[in-house]
Design a protein around this motif. Sequence first.
Motif, PDB file in Angstrom:
ATOM      1  N   LEU A  24       0.717  -1.118   0.083  1.00  0.00           N
ATOM      2  CA  LEU A  24      -0.091   0.202  -0.071  1.00  0.00           C
ATOM      3  C   LEU A  24       0.821   1.281   0.073  1.00  0.00           C
ATOM      4  N   ASN A  25       2.218   1.110  -1.448  1.00  0.00           N
ATOM      5  CA  ASN A  25       2.516   2.603  -0.804  1.00  0.00           C
ATOM      6  C   ASN A  25       2.321   2.973  -2.269  1.00  0.00           C
ATOM      7  N   PHE A  26       1.969   2.700  -3.193  1.00  0.00           N
ATOM      8  CA  PHE A  26       1.992   3.604  -4.646  1.00  0.00           C
ATOM      9  C   PHE A  26       0.459   4.058  -4.435  1.00  0.00           C
ATOM     10  N   PRO A  27      -0.466   3.581  -4.137  1.00  0.00           N
ATOM     11  CA  PRO A  27      -1.556   4.120  -4.968  1.00  0.00           C
ATOM     12  C   PRO A  27      -1.669   6.096  -4.486  1.00  0.00           C
ATOM     13  N   VAL A  28      -1.395   6.486  -3.104  1.00  0.00           N
ATOM     14  CA  VAL A  28      -1.444   7.838  -2.935  1.00  0.00           C
ATOM     15  C   VAL A  28      -1.094   8.390  -4.404  1.00  0.00           C
ATOM     16  N   THR A  58      -6.709  10.742  -0.902  1.00  0.00           N
ATOM     17  CA  THR A  58      -6.645   9.493  -0.786  1.00  0.00           C
ATOM     18  C   THR A  58      -5.298   8.695   0.245  1.00  0.00           C
ATOM     19  N   ALA A  59      -4.887   9.618   0.681  1.00  0.00           N
ATOM     20  CA  ALA A  59      -4.256   9.535   1.854  1.00  0.00           C
ATOM     21  C   ALA A  59      -4.773   8.958   2.533  1.00  0.00           C
ATOM     22  N   TYR A  60      -5.260  10.208   3.882  1.00  0.00           N
ATOM     23  CA  TYR A  60      -6.605  10.364   4.339  1.00  0.00           C
ATOM     24  C   TYR A  60      -7.676   8.993   4.271  1.00  0.00           C
ATOM     25  N   LEU A  61      -7.947   8.238   2.996  1.00  0.00           N
ATOM     26  CA  LEU A  61      -8.551   7.137   2.778  1.00  0.00           C
ATOM     27  C   LEU A  61      -8.356   6.058   3.365  1.00  0.00           C
ATOM     28  N   MET A  62      -6.881   6.043   2.292  1.00  0.00           N
ATOM     29  CA  MET A  62      -6.503   4.795   2.801  1.00  0.00           C
ATOM     30  C   MET A  62      -5.729   4.673   4.554  1.00  0.00           C
TER      31      MET A  62
END
Length: 118
Positions: A24-28, A58-62
């Motif tokens: 989960l490093n790349f989605p943001v 996106t960072a907040y949701l993740m």
Amino acid sequence: MELGHVFILLGMGIIVLEVFLPGLNFPVAGVAVLIYGIFLLFAPEWALPSALIAGLLTAYLMKRFVYKTGLDVKIGAEKLIGEHGEIVDDILENNFGHVTINGERWQAKSSKSIKKRV
């Protein structure tokens, strides 16, 4: 090919990279670059602000829904410590025996002798 198309492809590539390098490093970054590319094509003046907002959102949701920070996640034998189960065979003092917990057979150790109930 316009610069917006390049950023769209780059963003999608970064998101797909998550499949091969999980963590989960790349989605943001992928979502931010993808949004930046889309806005470069249709509303260039809003490209940078929208990419920043999309990245932060996106960072907040993740963090809120995916990472679940603060939870004490245990897997394997660790999650069974303190659980109740049925003894398969007698366990002697400071020795190993077998128990069944949630339908699974596990090796267990006890500091006391435990006899199987008949």
